[in-house]
Enzyme design. Structure first.
Site, PDB file in Angstrom:
ATOM      1  N   CYS A   1       3.797 -38.586  -9.290  1.00  0.00           N
ATOM      2  CA  CYS A   1       4.687 -37.486  -9.280  1.00  0.00           C
ATOM      3  C   CYS A   1       5.443 -37.413 -10.272  1.00  0.00           C
ATOM      4  CB  CYS A   1       5.581 -37.765  -7.846  1.00  0.00           C
ATOM      5  SG  CYS A   1       6.780 -36.501  -7.831  1.00  0.00           S
TER       6      CYS A   1
ATOM      7  N   CYS B   1      23.263 -27.614 -14.073  1.00  0.00           N
ATOM      8  CA  CYS B   1      23.430 -27.920 -12.672  1.00  0.00           C
ATOM      9  C   CYS B   1      24.377 -28.746 -12.501  1.00  0.00           C
ATOM     10  CB  CYS B   1      22.050 -28.871 -12.237  1.00  0.00           C
ATOM     11  SG  CYS B   1      20.600 -28.198 -12.667  1.00  0.00           S
TER      12      CYS B   1
ATOM     13  N   CYS C   1       6.624 -31.266  -3.608  1.00  0.00           N
ATOM     14  CA  CYS C   1       7.726 -32.268  -3.284  1.00  0.00           C
ATOM     15  C   CYS C   1       9.003 -31.321  -3.621  1.00  0.00           C
ATOM     16  CB  CYS C   1       7.851 -33.508  -3.873  1.00  0.00           C
ATOM     17  SG  CYS C   1       9.224 -34.274  -3.536  1.00  0.00           S
TER      18      CYS C   1
ATOM     19  N   ARG D   1      12.324 -37.324   2.960  1.00  0.00           N
ATOM     20  CA  ARG D   1      12.985 -38.534   2.387  1.00  0.00           C
ATOM     21  C   ARG D   1      14.265 -38.515   2.315  1.00  0.00           C
ATOM     22  NH1 ARG D   1      10.927 -37.808  -2.842  1.00  0.00           N
ATOM     23  NH2 ARG D   1       9.000 -38.260  -1.831  1.00  0.00           N
TER      24      ARG D   1
ATOM     25  N   CYS E   1       7.488 -41.825  -9.345  1.00  0.00           N
ATOM     26  CA  CYS E   1       7.892 -40.266  -9.761  1.00  0.00           C
ATOM     27  C   CYS E   1       8.680 -40.329 -11.008  1.00  0.00           C
ATOM     28  CB  CYS E   1       8.982 -39.995  -8.515  1.00  0.00           C
ATOM     29  SG  CYS E   1       8.367 -40.148  -7.049  1.00  0.00           S
TER      30      CYS E   1
ATOM     31  N   CYS F   1      20.060 -32.261 -21.213  1.00  0.00           N
ATOM     32  CA  CYS F   1      19.454 -31.078 -20.686  1.00  0.00           C
ATOM     33  C   CYS F   1      20.073 -29.823 -20.856  1.00  0.00           C
ATOM     34  CB  CYS F   1      19.162 -31.241 -19.047  1.00  0.00           C
ATOM     35  SG  CYS F   1      18.231 -30.164 -18.296  1.00  0.00           S
TER      36      CYS F   1
ATOM     37  N   CYS G   1      24.793 -32.780 -12.071  1.00  0.00           N
ATOM     38  CA  CYS G   1      24.093 -33.406 -12.663  1.00  0.00           C
ATOM     39  C   CYS G   1      24.487 -34.198 -14.094  1.00  0.00           C
ATOM     40  CB  CYS G   1      22.573 -32.628 -13.125  1.00  0.00           C
ATOM     41  SG  CYS G   1      21.336 -33.790 -13.938  1.00  0.00           S
TER      42      CYS G   1
HETATM   43  N1  SAM Z   1      15.008 -31.710 -14.647  1.00  0.00           N
HETATM   44  C1  SAM Z   1      14.251 -31.762 -13.235  1.00  0.00           C
HETATM   45  C2  SAM Z   1      14.976 -30.702 -12.533  1.00  0.00           C
HETATM   46  O1  SAM Z   1      15.909 -30.405 -12.358  1.00  0.00           O
HETATM   47  O2  SAM Z   1      13.812 -30.210 -11.754  1.00  0.00           O
HETATM   48  C3  SAM Z   1      14.126 -32.973 -12.747  1.00  0.00           C
HETATM   49  C4  SAM Z   1      15.172 -34.051 -12.552  1.00  0.00           C
HETATM   50  S1  SAM Z   1      16.452 -33.600 -11.437  1.00  0.00           S
HETATM   51  C5  SAM Z   1      17.679 -34.762 -11.739  1.00  0.00           C
HETATM   52  C6  SAM Z   1      15.631 -33.592  -9.997  1.00  0.00           C
HETATM   53  C7  SAM Z   1      16.668 -33.477  -8.587  1.00  0.00           C
HETATM   54  O3  SAM Z   1      17.557 -34.506  -8.416  1.00  0.00           O
HETATM   55  C8  SAM Z   1      17.515 -32.242  -8.775  1.00  0.00           C
HETATM   56  O4  SAM Z   1      16.671 -31.074  -8.422  1.00  0.00           O
HETATM   57  C9  SAM Z   1      18.450 -32.710  -7.616  1.00  0.00           C
HETATM   58  O5  SAM Z   1      18.033 -32.041  -6.302  1.00  0.00           O
HETATM   59  C10 SAM Z   1      18.744 -34.257  -7.768  1.00  0.00           C
HETATM   60  N2  SAM Z   1      19.993 -34.713  -8.134  1.00  0.00           N
HETATM   61  C11 SAM Z   1      20.256 -34.601  -9.284  1.00  0.00           C
HETATM   62  N3  SAM Z   1      21.611 -35.126  -9.695  1.00  0.00           N
HETATM   63  C12 SAM Z   1      21.870 -35.540  -8.326  1.00  0.00           C
HETATM   64  C13 SAM Z   1      23.192 -36.181  -7.722  1.00  0.00           C
HETATM   65  N4  SAM Z   1      24.206 -36.344  -8.675  1.00  0.00           N
HETATM   66  N5  SAM Z   1      23.116 -36.214  -6.270  1.00  0.00           N
HETATM   67  C14 SAM Z   1      22.100 -36.041  -5.685  1.00  0.00           C
HETATM   68  N6  SAM Z   1      20.970 -35.444  -6.135  1.00  0.00           N
HETATM   69  C15 SAM Z   1      20.957 -35.281  -7.426  1.00  0.00           C
HETATM   70 FE1  SF4 Z   2      18.680 -30.642 -15.991  1.00  0.00          FE
HETATM   71 FE2  SF4 Z   2      19.775 -32.298 -14.578  1.00  0.00          FE
HETATM   72 FE3  SF4 Z   2      19.743 -29.604 -13.980  1.00  0.00          FE
HETATM   73 FE4  SF4 Z   2      17.205 -31.358 -13.834  1.00  0.00          FE
HETATM   74  S1  SF4 Z   2      19.099 -31.378 -12.547  1.00  0.00           S
HETATM   75  S2  SF4 Z   2      17.719 -29.108 -14.725  1.00  0.00           S
HETATM   76  S3  SF4 Z   2      18.094 -32.541 -15.478  1.00  0.00           S
HETATM   77  S4  SF4 Z   2      20.651 -30.483 -15.436  1.00  0.00           S
END
Ligand code: SAM
Ligand code: SF4
Ligand code: DTB
Length: 317
Positions: A129, A58, A189, A261, A98, A54, A61
């Site tokens: 979802c 973030c 959501c 949730r 989801c 990606c 992530c």
């Molecule tokens: N890429 C898409 C996005 O960012 O909207 C979908 C997947 S993303 C992994 C979905 C959500 O998972 C993120 O917005 C974040 O809130 C949560 N998330 C991701 N990594 C996480 C982590 N290490 N601990 C807790 N929540 C996490």
């Molecule tokens: Fe990409 Fe992870 Fe951010 Fe979702 S949370 S946009 S998968 S870097």
């Protein structure tokens, strides 16, 4: 004053957060009982249909290419595999499936493939979802036409703290997609993560941003940070247990009708803390051995937990 409001102020929410735990638990639980069956929890199963690679940054992530230990990216999963995973989830008692993809935004070609997946999931009787990153109005309508029930798109934290966590998009970008989803008639959501080094005020501003949306998200996932090696936030401060329970109380008080949730991070919470969260108004969990890239509670452990607490699964109809 009506209980369903979208004019919360930082001052009043800060005053609420300063109250003792018993006051908050009592008030949150009273509202919880009024709008929900307090002994029912909704189960949602997650599947990562496209992992890693990606371009977004973030800080929490593992799927970001900016992580110090980036994951090997996978291709978009096949329809057959998705169908099998959905059937397994249904068999285990889940009501919603989801699907998450590690995209900044989906291409129209990929969206067509996800639409096929949504149709397959719906054909099993599960709610569908997806969480695919940013969407245009037109893409949101395409998903709505396909019968999508929910779109997950988290605002993650306060507008102020957002730039400390993500620099490749803005808080407003997230709100714009949420507006497109809402306008297309797909249920929303949206939630975030606690424990990324944000201040108490950031946590409250995050809840205010959700609860002051014109319409509350039907589903509000509250994650605690799952610290993943190689990510910028690996060594973050975390969250005090009681502060976390108070956040769940506030989410219930500020958004009485929404499903709150108890999301990522539940694996490292003791049973007693989860029980307090359910009392405070959490009524949805991720169910199944895996979240997207990290483990969740084993299904048998969750079945026992709910059984011990006298909580049953909300049935899908
Ligand atoms: N890429 C898409 C996005 O960012 O909207 C979908 C997947 S993303 C992994 C979905 C959500 O998972 C993120 O917005 C974040 O809130 C949560 N998330 C991701 N990594 C996480 C982590 N290490 N601990 C807790 N929540 C996490
Ligand atoms: Fe990409 Fe992870 Fe951010 Fe979702 S949370 S946009 S998968 S870097
Ligand atoms: C949400 O709020 N939490 C889920 C889901 N929406 C997509 C994802 C949690 C991911 C936890 C870390 C991982 O497994 O990669």
């Amino acid at each position: 004053m009506s209980e369903i409001r979208n004019n919360w102020t930082l001052e009043e929410v800060s005053d609420l957060f300063k109250k003792d735990l018993n006051y908050l638990l009592f008030n949150a639980h009273t509202l919880h009982k009024k709008y929900h069956n307090e002994n029912e929890v909704q189960m949602c199963t997650l599947l990562s249909i496209k992992t890693g690679g990606c371009p977004e940054d973030c800080g929490y992530c593992s799927q970001s290419i900016h992580s110090d230990q980036p994951m090997e990216p996978t291709k978009l999963m096949s329809l057959e595999e998705v169908k099998q995973k959905a059937l397994d989830a249904k068999e285990n008692g889940s009501m919603r499936f989801c699907m998450g993809a590690a995209w900044r935004k989906p291409s129209n070609k990929n969206l067509e493939r996800v639409i096929e997946m949504i149709k397959v999931v719906k054909s099993t009787g599960l709610e569908a979802c997806v969480t695919l990153g940013m969407l245009t109005k037109q893409q949101a309508s395409m998903l709505s036409d396909a019968g999508l029930d929910y779109y997950n798109h988290n605002i993650d934290t306060s507008e102020n703290y957002y730039k400390e966590i993500i620099t490749t998009r803005t808080f407003q970008d997230r709100i714009d997609t949420l507006d497109n989803v809402r306008e297309a008639g797909v249920k929303v959501c949206s939630g975030g993560i606690i424990g990324m080094g944000e201040s108490s005020e950031d946590r409250l501003s995050f809840l205010i941003a959700l609860s002051n949306l014109e319409k509350h998200p039907e589903s509000v996932p509250i994650n605690t940070l799952v610290p993943i090696k190689g990510t910028k936030l690996f060594n973050s401060a975390g969250v005090d247990e009681i502060d976390f329970v108070k956040i769940i109380c506030l989410a219930r008080i500020m958004m009485p009708k929404s499903y709150v949730r108890l999301s990522a991070g539940r694996e490292s919470m003791p049973k007693s803390m989860q029980a307090l969260c359910f009392f405070a108004g959490a009524n949805s969990i991720f169910y199944g051995e895996e979240l997207l890239t990290t483990p969740n509670n084993p299904v048998e452990k969750d079945k026992k937990l709910l059984n011990d607490l006298g909580i049953s699964l909300q049935s899908s109809n």
